[in-house]
Design an enzyme around this catalytic site. Structure first.
Site, short mmCIF file in Angstrom:
data_model
loop_
_atom_site.label_atom_id
_atom_site.label_comp_id
_atom_site.label_asym_id
_atom_site.label_seq_id
_atom_site.Cartn_x
_atom_site.Cartn_y
_atom_site.Cartn_z
CG ASN A 193 2.05 1.71 -5.13
OD1 ASN A 193 2.90 1.43 -4.28
ND2 ASN A 193 1.57 0.83 -5.98
CG ASP A 231 -2.06 0.98 1.12
OD1 ASP A 231 -2.35 1.44 0.00
OD2 ASP A 231 -2.67 1.29 2.16
CB SER A 240 -7.66 -3.63 2.77
OG SER A 240 -7.43 -2.40 3.41
CB SER A 277 -8.58 -4.97 -3.27
OG SER A 277 -9.14 -3.68 -3.44
CB THR A 278 -12.85 -7.35 -5.43
OG1 THR A 278 -12.82 -7.45 -4.00
CG2 THR A 278 -12.47 -8.67 -6.03
CG ASN A 335 -7.71 -1.48 -5.20
OD1 ASN A 335 -6.80 -2.28 -5.01
ND2 ASN A 335 -8.02 -0.56 -4.30
CD1 TRP A 336 -12.65 -4.51 -9.52
CD2 TRP A 336 -11.98 -3.61 -11.46
NE1 TRP A 336 -11.97 -5.49 -10.24
CE2 TRP A 336 -11.56 -4.97 -11.43
CE3 TRP A 336 -11.67 -2.84 -12.59
CZ2 TRP A 336 -10.85 -5.56 -12.46
CZ3 TRP A 336 -10.97 -3.44 -13.63
CH2 TRP A 336 -10.56 -4.77 -13.56
C1 IPE Z 1 -1.46 0.51 -3.38
O1 IPE Z 1 -1.24 1.86 -3.33
C2 IPE Z 1 -1.64 0.00 -4.78
C3 IPE Z 1 -3.02 -0.34 -5.13
C4 IPE Z 1 -4.03 -0.43 -4.31
C5 IPE Z 1 -3.29 -0.62 -6.52
P1 IPE Z 1 -2.44 2.89 -3.32
O2 IPE Z 1 -2.78 3.21 -4.73
O3 IPE Z 1 -3.55 2.40 -2.47
O4 IPE Z 1 -1.76 4.17 -2.66
P2 IPE Z 1 -2.37 5.12 -1.55
O5 IPE Z 1 -2.86 4.24 -0.44
O6 IPE Z 1 -3.48 5.86 -2.21
O7 IPE Z 1 -1.24 5.98 -1.15
C1 IPE Z 2 -5.34 -2.46 -0.15
O1 IPE Z 2 -5.01 -1.14 -0.33
C2 IPE Z 2 -5.27 -3.17 -1.45
C3 IPE Z 2 -3.94 -3.21 -2.06
C4 IPE Z 2 -2.83 -2.78 -1.54
C5 IPE Z 2 -3.91 -3.80 -3.35
P1 IPE Z 2 -6.13 -0.01 -0.53
O2 IPE Z 2 -5.43 1.28 -0.57
O3 IPE Z 2 -6.97 -0.37 -1.68
O4 IPE Z 2 -6.98 -0.23 0.79
P2 IPE Z 2 -7.85 0.76 1.64
O5 IPE Z 2 -8.82 1.37 0.69
O6 IPE Z 2 -6.90 1.75 2.23
O7 IPE Z 2 -8.48 -0.11 2.68
MG MG Z 3 -4.02 2.56 -0.50
#
Ligand code: IPE
Ligand code: IPE
Ligand code: MG
Length: 237
Positions: free
Chosen positions: A27, A25, A200, A70-71, A73-74
């Protein structure tokens, strides 16, 4: 890195987790902190994977699972999702080329909504590494734990319906055979980057007894030293 591994391993009684699962998490925040768009963070997020995979494999970890999409993240913007999906195609090609004779790559999650191009690269990578003898690298992409548990329950009900076994046979061991990680050990250690103390929807069944170690650092900055700290925490040292 070699000497760091040696110094960690020089502790005879050190327990190495059989299965480490990482919530990769942060990025987006990594990119923001540098004044870059989120996509830069995702690209940078693919960088630590090679070294961390190698380190886990050298330490004797049996399974490393990385949560990359994750599901849920869509729900992100089309622009971000499209970027990620393109990145995953390159990522699976790279994994295939770097796996050598050691790492066995597997996808966990569902293929619904993934492009045929991405599914094809995933399958090619799984196929070309399936006979490798070393560590299993699970990529949790389009993964959701509740969905996994419901799918397992449905398959079990189906198999009961068609008479493969009786309801009395349903227990934890049987359930384990019906989830994406069938045949793999439970998660011993969950690592999450970027400071969030959340699961998550990740490996809820498999990590029932796992230790949880969280760093405030963002995933693109994750290094062997973090892994070492997490393993020390797992060993209570
Ligand atoms: C994790 O980084 C990667 C994915 C979930 C694809 P994020 O994109 O969630 O980065 P933050 O949490 O918004 O900083
Ligand atoms: C969890 O990160 C999923 C991944 C790292 C792929 P998210 O950034 O999507 O999770 P939440 O929204 O903070 O719980
Ligand atoms: Mg994140």
């Amino acid at each position: 890195m070699g000497s760091a591994i040696e110094s960690l391993l020089s502790n005879d009684s050190l327990k190495i987790p059989k299965h480490i699962a990482i919530i990769c998490d942060g990025n987006g925040r990594w990119a923001k902190s540098k004044g870059f768009p989120r996509s830069f963070g995702h690209k940078a997020g693919t960088k630590p994977i090679k070294d961390i995979t190698k380190a886990c494999s050298e330490l004797g970890v049996k399974v490393l699972t990385l949560y990359v999409f994750s599901t849920e993240n869509w729900n992100r913007s089309d622009k971000e999702v499209n970027f990620l999906m393109k990145l995953f195609i390159e990522f699976f090609i790279k994994l295939r080329n770097e796996a050598g004779k050691n790492i066995k790559v597997k996808h966990i999650g569902i293929t619904d909504n993934l492009s045929s191009e991405l599914i094809n690269e995933i399958r090619k990578t799984e196929k070309s590494t399936e006979n490798n003898s070393g560590m299993i690298l699970n990529i949790a992409l389009n993964y959701g734990s509740r969905l996994e548990i419901i799918a397992a329950a449905k398959k079990i009900i189906h198999d009961i319906d068609i008479g493969i076994f009786n309801i009395d046979k349903v227990n934890e061991n049987l359930f384990n055979e019906y989830i994406f990680t069938s045949g793999l050990p439970d998660v011993d250690l969950i690592i999450r980057t970027s400071g969030e103390m959340r699961i998550s929807n990740f490996l809820l069944w498999q990590s029932a007894k796992a230790e949880l170690w969280v760093t405030n650092d963002f995933w693109p900055d994750f290094r062997y030293d973090h892994l070492k700290e997490a393993i020390k925490y797992y060993n209570k040292i």
